[in-house]
Design a protein around this motif. Structure first.
Motif, PDB file in Angstrom:
ATOM      1  N   ASP A 110       0.795  -1.222   0.000  1.00 55.11           N
ATOM      2  CA  ASP A 110       0.000   0.000   0.000  1.00 55.11           C
ATOM      3  C   ASP A 110       0.829   1.275   0.000  1.00 55.11           C
ATOM      4  N   ILE A 111       2.074   1.181  -0.413  1.00 52.86           N
ATOM      5  CA  ILE A 111       2.879   2.384  -0.290  1.00 52.86           C
ATOM      6  C   ILE A 111       2.853   3.245  -1.548  1.00 52.86           C
ATOM      7  N   ASN A 112       2.490   2.650  -2.634  1.00 51.05           N
ATOM      8  CA  ASN A 112       2.533   3.397  -3.886  1.00 51.05           C
ATOM      9  C   ASN A 112       1.118   3.780  -4.295  1.00 51.05           C
ATOM     10  N   LYS A 113       0.739   4.962  -3.967  1.00 47.06           N
ATOM     11  CA  LYS A 113      -0.639   5.379  -4.187  1.00 47.06           C
ATOM     12  C   LYS A 113      -0.955   5.558  -5.678  1.00 47.06           C
ATOM     13  N   ASP A 114       0.083   5.603  -6.481  1.00 50.65           N
ATOM     14  CA  ASP A 114      -0.165   5.785  -7.914  1.00 50.65           C
ATOM     15  C   ASP A 114      -0.515   4.474  -8.602  1.00 50.65           C
ATOM     16  N   LYS A 115      -0.679   3.431  -7.804  1.00 50.28           N
ATOM     17  CA  LYS A 115      -0.859   2.125  -8.438  1.00 50.28           C
ATOM     18  C   LYS A 115      -2.165   1.996  -9.210  1.00 50.28           C
ATOM     19  N   GLU A 116      -3.105   2.882  -8.922  1.00 55.62           N
ATOM     20  CA  GLU A 116      -4.343   2.824  -9.707  1.00 55.62           C
ATOM     21  C   GLU A 116      -4.022   2.999 -11.189  1.00 55.62           C
ATOM     22  N   GLU A 117      -2.927   3.696 -11.449  1.00 54.72           N
ATOM     23  CA  GLU A 117      -2.544   3.961 -12.837  1.00 54.72           C
ATOM     24  C   GLU A 117      -1.838   2.767 -13.465  1.00 54.72           C
ATOM     25  N   ILE A 118      -1.394   1.846 -12.635  1.00 58.86           N
ATOM     26  CA  ILE A 118      -0.588   0.735 -13.153  1.00 58.86           C
ATOM     27  C   ILE A 118      -1.489  -0.345 -13.759  1.00 58.86           C
ATOM     28  N   PHE A 119      -1.045  -0.855 -14.878  1.00 56.65           N
ATOM     29  CA  PHE A 119      -1.768  -1.942 -15.533  1.00 56.65           C
ATOM     30  C   PHE A 119      -1.363  -3.259 -14.881  1.00 56.65           C
ATOM     31  N   PHE A 120      -2.322  -3.981 -14.347  1.00 62.03           N
ATOM     32  CA  PHE A 120      -2.049  -5.284 -13.739  1.00 62.03           C
ATOM     33  C   PHE A 120      -2.778  -6.369 -14.524  1.00 62.03           C
ATOM     34  N   GLN A 121      -2.070  -7.394 -14.898  1.00 62.04           N
ATOM     35  CA  GLN A 121      -2.770  -8.548 -15.477  1.00 62.04           C
ATOM     36  C   GLN A 121      -1.968  -9.824 -15.239  1.00 62.04           C
ATOM     37  N   GLN A 122      -2.706 -10.852 -14.889  1.00 66.85           N
ATOM     38  CA  GLN A 122      -2.068 -12.148 -14.720  1.00 66.85           C
ATOM     39  C   GLN A 122      -2.718 -13.136 -15.678  1.00 66.85           C
ATOM     40  N   ILE A 123      -1.881 -13.891 -16.356  1.00 63.88           N
ATOM     41  CA  ILE A 123      -2.418 -14.865 -17.312  1.00 63.88           C
ATOM     42  C   ILE A 123      -2.082 -16.280 -16.849  1.00 63.88           C
ATOM     43  N   ALA A 124      -2.900 -17.200 -17.292  1.00 70.14           N
ATOM     44  CA  ALA A 124      -2.623 -18.609 -16.982  1.00 70.14           C
ATOM     45  C   ALA A 124      -1.573 -19.130 -17.944  1.00 70.14           C
ATOM     46  N   ALA A 125      -0.725 -19.968 -17.434  1.00 67.90           N
ATOM     47  CA  ALA A 125       0.196 -20.713 -18.292  1.00 67.90           C
ATOM     48  C   ALA A 125       0.036 -22.180 -17.914  1.00 67.90           C
ATOM     49  N   PRO A 126      -0.666 -22.939 -18.731  1.00 70.66           N
ATOM     50  CA  PRO A 126      -0.898 -24.349 -18.384  1.00 70.66           C
ATOM     51  C   PRO A 126       0.399 -25.096 -18.130  1.00 70.66           C
ATOM     52  N   ARG A 127       0.264 -26.219 -17.488  1.00 71.08           N
ATOM     53  CA  ARG A 127       1.462 -26.995 -17.129  1.00 71.08           C
ATOM     54  C   ARG A 127       1.541 -28.318 -17.874  1.00 71.08           C
ATOM     55  N   THR A 128       0.682 -28.468 -18.837  1.00 68.02           N
ATOM     56  CA  THR A 128       0.836 -29.611 -19.741  1.00 68.02           C
ATOM     57  C   THR A 128       0.850 -29.047 -21.157  1.00 68.02           C
ATOM     58  N   PHE A 129       1.418 -29.815 -22.062  1.00 69.53           N
ATOM     59  CA  PHE A 129       1.503 -29.372 -23.448  1.00 69.53           C
ATOM     60  C   PHE A 129       0.617 -30.280 -24.291  1.00 69.53           C
ATOM     61  N   THR A 130      -0.618 -29.855 -24.468  1.00 74.14           N
ATOM     62  CA  THR A 130      -1.601 -30.647 -25.221  1.00 74.14           C
ATOM     63  C   THR A 130      -2.399 -29.680 -26.101  1.00 74.14           C
ATOM     64  N   PRO A 131      -3.119 -30.187 -27.094  1.00 74.64           N
ATOM     65  CA  PRO A 131      -3.951 -29.276 -27.902  1.00 74.64           C
ATOM     66  C   PRO A 131      -4.909 -28.458 -27.042  1.00 74.64           C
ATOM     67  N   LYS A 132      -5.452 -29.076 -25.999  1.00 81.58           N
ATOM     68  CA  LYS A 132      -6.393 -28.348 -25.126  1.00 81.58           C
ATOM     69  C   LYS A 132      -5.681 -27.248 -24.340  1.00 81.58           C
ATOM     70  N   SER A 133      -4.500 -27.566 -23.851  1.00 81.54           N
ATOM     71  CA  SER A 133      -3.797 -26.558 -23.041  1.00 81.54           C
ATOM     72  C   SER A 133      -3.310 -25.398 -23.923  1.00 81.54           C
ATOM     73  N   ILE A 134      -2.949 -25.707 -25.148  1.00 84.97           N
ATOM     74  CA  ILE A 134      -2.530 -24.629 -26.066  1.00 84.97           C
ATOM     75  C   ILE A 134      -3.705 -23.679 -26.299  1.00 84.97           C
ATOM     76  N   GLU A 135      -4.860 -24.278 -26.510  1.00 81.88           N
ATOM     77  CA  GLU A 135      -6.060 -23.468 -26.765  1.00 81.88           C
ATOM     78  C   GLU A 135      -6.391 -22.597 -25.547  1.00 81.88           C
ATOM     79  N   TYR A 136      -6.283 -23.209 -24.377  1.00 85.55           N
ATOM     80  CA  TYR A 136      -6.586 -22.484 -23.140  1.00 85.55           C
ATOM     81  C   TYR A 136      -5.591 -21.334 -22.929  1.00 85.55           C
ATOM     82  N   TYR A 137      -4.334 -21.632 -23.167  1.00 86.55           N
ATOM     83  CA  TYR A 137      -3.276 -20.609 -23.029  1.00 86.55           C
ATOM     84  C   TYR A 137      -3.509 -19.480 -24.041  1.00 86.55           C
TER      85      TYR A 137
END
Lengths: 384, 423
Positions: A110-137
């Motif tokens: 909570d120290i940086n009050k300007d954080k409202e301006e910051i773009f935050f996004q988290q994406i999933a990165a699947p942990r298996t390599f399959t056609p379904k996981s590629i699509e999901y990713y």
């Protein structure tokens, strides 16, 4: 070494300053499962967070506790203490749970009050390599694209994405060429220098970086060989972003000729194949399918095979398995490769480390002992 | 030939039951379910059934429908934790290969597999990419070492509709996997029967969880530990019988206004894993302070029900919702907001007035979120949280006296705090 490349390896370097001075946005990334190409296609500078040179992590410790990876705590420390004050956005994948918590904690600090301006996004990165996981990713990458478009007021077109892929593939090609220099019996580049160049790649605009690296490679042949090592070493393990660590090994006679590190060959290596569907699909396939880190549940053996292949290609005499304390992703990886390394007769040493370089003396002693052991095994013939 | 590990545990349970029959005849429902669980695994092959090891999110109802026996591999470490010398054998063995800082649960699993003490290989292993980075290392290795057919589900990062669909598609693949393994098609009528038992089980579990909200709490903290067996046996009649008995007892005591402890002074919430290596601490807190564990983050379960017993798509979505609601996937495997919601609900719904982060050191991602959640508890509920590092499976990490001393100091501080607040 090329001074501009060295400068680029600094956390706050002139390229970032120039970018900011021109009004450009810098987007911090956590983990190498955030495809930089998408951020680049938005006209923004992707900047991979790291903890290089951190000397105290009191804030990181307070938020993440001491029972966690010190690399992650170091990154959080730099976010909190203002070292990364130049970033305008933060994009994370759930690469490992520690990486995810850097992101989580930074949102709640909570120290940086300007954080409202910051773009935050988290994406999933699947942990298996399959056609379904590629699509999901891919869907998550699409969400990232849309998020950046809204935040940046830009359109990330297919054409822009493909141009970014092309640019990054050129970076990959150049990095591989850089590593080729170390295949020689008398390399003109030390492992420490190479790490600095990779850090620069992760911290500067690729257009500039490619230009600088191309120029460096054009004249590299005329460089004097670096001091001959007593053993050719490969480094594998947790995120290693501190050239000082490699310097100590090399001072003791180990020449680090290659690695399987996410600030090394595992950063930008396998090209994105643009013909694999649309650009996002191609990116998804490439980023998920490369054996980049033990986080991938169904690619442990592929990762091991990559390691051993590299060890053979670069004729390494021994592998240093450098594991950050509390790094669980790398904590058990030996289960998958120890046996094979023994079969291949490749000596290995496991070194646990912390991001803050407080045990450099111990590293030096153990590295030297390992090199001596290798010399005895191979009779010192390799580097005569 | 010496008994293998599962046989040893099964025999131990039998001995405990013999003792309990004499001493606690009215409490046999607590032991019967344990016997049913371990016997089923121990005798699976003798009874001509396929034994399937499972990790988190595995669809046990489907496994039962194929007339196979599911066995939650992590039951071994949580069971052995109460016998530190036995657990230590496997932990020490595993530490020869993996980092000592890794989770004790996975160390015991790996050590048990490496030791050769496990019985003949199972017929299959179904696991997933949750709950944590430790299991992501351990499970694929175990699958490889077992050498049996295996299926790994990739759990979605977030619990969104898209995430559920992603999981649902994989549950359909598991049906195909099980059909191939058993050589039979899924018998939907049998599956429906099991789904009905599963729904009853989850309804009871939710009702029992609601009973724990009552002041005074009618059920002791220890039952939260036993209730952890539920996900591995959902759909098994023995689990249903166990929960029916527990609910009946809880309801009776609640209607009489009787609590599990004589004078309920404190309602405690634990924010991380269960301390399997020292469950007796719960009894001691009840006796010493009148402090009852009303809910813990690990034990917090709001079982999702099957909403349609006939439509494959809906059933698979429901399986996904059930799987991702299991401990600690529900709170700790995804974005921190899941963990925040879990803790906030626990504190509010169960009217906890004592907060303890009894933190298993192997569970680093929860430690890495500890400040976020304990700050929230301080801010929203005005309760300072006790931090205590423990090893949930390795009793050697911290001795009972040390744990008691730290909790005592904290409880005394809390008592002082309450008095001054009252003044």
């Amino acid at each position: 070494m090329n001074e501009t490349l060295i400068d680029g390896s600094e956390l706050k370097n002139s390229a970032v300053e120039a970018w900011k001075a021109d009004g450009g946005k810098v987007v911090g990334t956590i983990c190498c499962h955030v495809p930089e190409e998408i951020i680049h296609a938005a006209g923004m500078l992707p900047y991979r967070l790291r903890a290089t040179g951190v000397t105290e992590t009191s804030e990181g410790d307070a938020w993440m506790s001491p029972f966690t990876c010190s690399y992650a705590r170091g990154c959080l420390q730099y976010l909190i203490d203002g070292t990364f004050a130049f970033i305008d956005g933060l994009v994370a994948s759930d690469g490992c749970l520690m990486a995810g918590r850097i992101y989580d904690n930074w949102k709640y600090v909570d120290i940086n009050k300007d954080k409202e301006e910051i773009f935050f996004q988290q994406i999933a990165a699947p942990r298996t390599f399959t056609p379904k996981s590629i699509e999901y990713y891919r869907e998550h990458l699409e969400t990232l694209r849309q998020g950046l478009e809204v935040w940046g007021g830009v359109k990330i077109t297919e054409e822009k994405l493909r141009a970014s892929v092309q640019l990054y593939n050129e970076t990959r090609r150049l990095i591989r060429e850089l590593y080729e220099l170390s295949k020689s019996d008398t390399p003109v580049l030390s492992g420490e220098e190479r790490l600095r160049i990779i850090l620069a790649a992760s911290s500067t605009p690729k257009e500039k970086f490619n230009e600088q690296l191309r120029a460096f490679l054009a004249t590299a042949g005329s460089r004097k060989p670096v001091a001959a090592g007593r053993a050719r070493i490969m480094l594998v393990g947790s995120a290693l972003d501190d050239p000082e660590y490699i310097r100590i090994i090399e001072e003791k006679g180990g020449l680090v000729v290659t690695d399987a590190l996410c600030f090394g060959t595992r950063y930008l290596w396998e090209p994105v194949e643009p013909e694999e569907g649309d650009a996002l699909t191609a990116i998804a396939k490439s980023y998920l399918g490369r054996p980049v880190c033990p986080r991938m549940v169904d690619l442990h053996n592929e990762f091991r095979d990559f390691m051993i292949g590299m060890a053979k290609d670069y004729r390494v005499d021994g592998i240093i398995y450098s594991r950050v304390k509390y790094c669980e992703v790398w904590g058990g990886e030996g289960l998958y490769f120890n046996e094979q390394l023994q079969e291949e007769n490749i000596p290995q040493i496991l070194l646990e480390r912390e991001e803050i370089m407080t045990s450099s003396g111990q590293l030096a002693v153990r590295a030297e002992a390992f090199i001596e052991m290798i010399e005895k095994q191979v009779g010192g013939k390799i580097h005569e | 030939m010496s008994e293998h590990l599962i046989g040893t545990i099964s025999n131990q349970v039998d001995s405990i039951i013999k003792h309990a029959e004499k001493k606690y005849p009215e409490q046999m429902w607590m032991f019967d379910v344990q016997k049913a669980s371990w016997d089923a695994v121990y005798h699976a092959h003798d009874e001509g059934k396929r034994l399937i090891y499972v990790g988190a999110c595995a669809p046990v109802e489907l496994i039962y429908a194929f007339d196979c026996v599911p066995f939650v591999l992590d039951m071994i470490p949580t069971r052995l934790a109460s016998t530190p010398d036995v657990a230590a054998k496997y932990i020490d063995l595993a530490e020869q290969y993996i980092a000592p800082t890794m989770c004790g649960i996975d160390k015991v699993d790996i050590g048990a597999i490496l030791s050769g003490d496990m019985p003949d290989k199972p017929d299959a292993f179904i696991y997933s990419t949750v709950p944590c980075d430790n299991s992501r290392t351990a499970y694929p290795f175990i699958a490889e070492r077992l050498g049996c057919p295996s299926y790994c589900m990739d759990a979605p990062f977030s619990k969104s509709e898209r995430g559920y669909r992603y999981m649902a598609e994989q549950y359909k693949e598991i049906i195909t996997f099980l059909e191939k393994l058993t050589g039979t098609k899924l018998d939907w009528d049998k599956f429906r029967e099991i789904m009905i038992i599963s729904n009853k089980t989850n309804e009871l579990m939710n009702k029992i969880a609601d009973l724990r909200k009552i002041i005074p709490c009618p059920l002791p903290g220890r039952l939260l530990v036993l209730n952890e067996m539920i996900p591995g046996m959902t759909g098994h009649p023995a689990m249903l019988a166990y929960l029916e008995a527990q609910y009946e007892l809880g309801q009776k005591l609640a209607s009489e206004g009787v609590g599990a402890v004589k004078k309920e002074n404190y309602r405690v919430s634990w924010l991380q894993n269960m301390l399997w290596s020292n469950v007796g601490i719960l009894d001691w807190m009840e006796r010493q302070f009148g402090a009852i564990l009303v809910m813990d983050a690990f034990g917090y379960q709001r079982g999702h029900l099957f909403t349609d017993l006939d439509d494959l798509d809906t059933v698979c979505i429901d399986l996904a919702k059930k799987g991702l609601a299991l401990p600690m996937i529900h709170g700790a495997a995804g974005p921190v907001e899941d963990y925040i919601d879990l803790v906030e609900n626990t504190m509010a719904d169960y009217k906890a007035n004592v907060s303890m982060f009894i933190g298993h050191v192997g569970c680093k991602h929860t430690w890495a979120a500890a400040k976020i959640i304990t700050d929230l508890i301080q801010e929203k509920f005005g309760i300072p949280t006790l931090y205590l590092d423990v090893d949930a499976t390795d009793g050697r990490y911290k001795k009972t006296d040390e744990i008691k001393a730290i909790i005592t100091e904290y409880m005394e501080t809390i008592a002082g705090y309450k008095e001054s607040a009252a003044n």
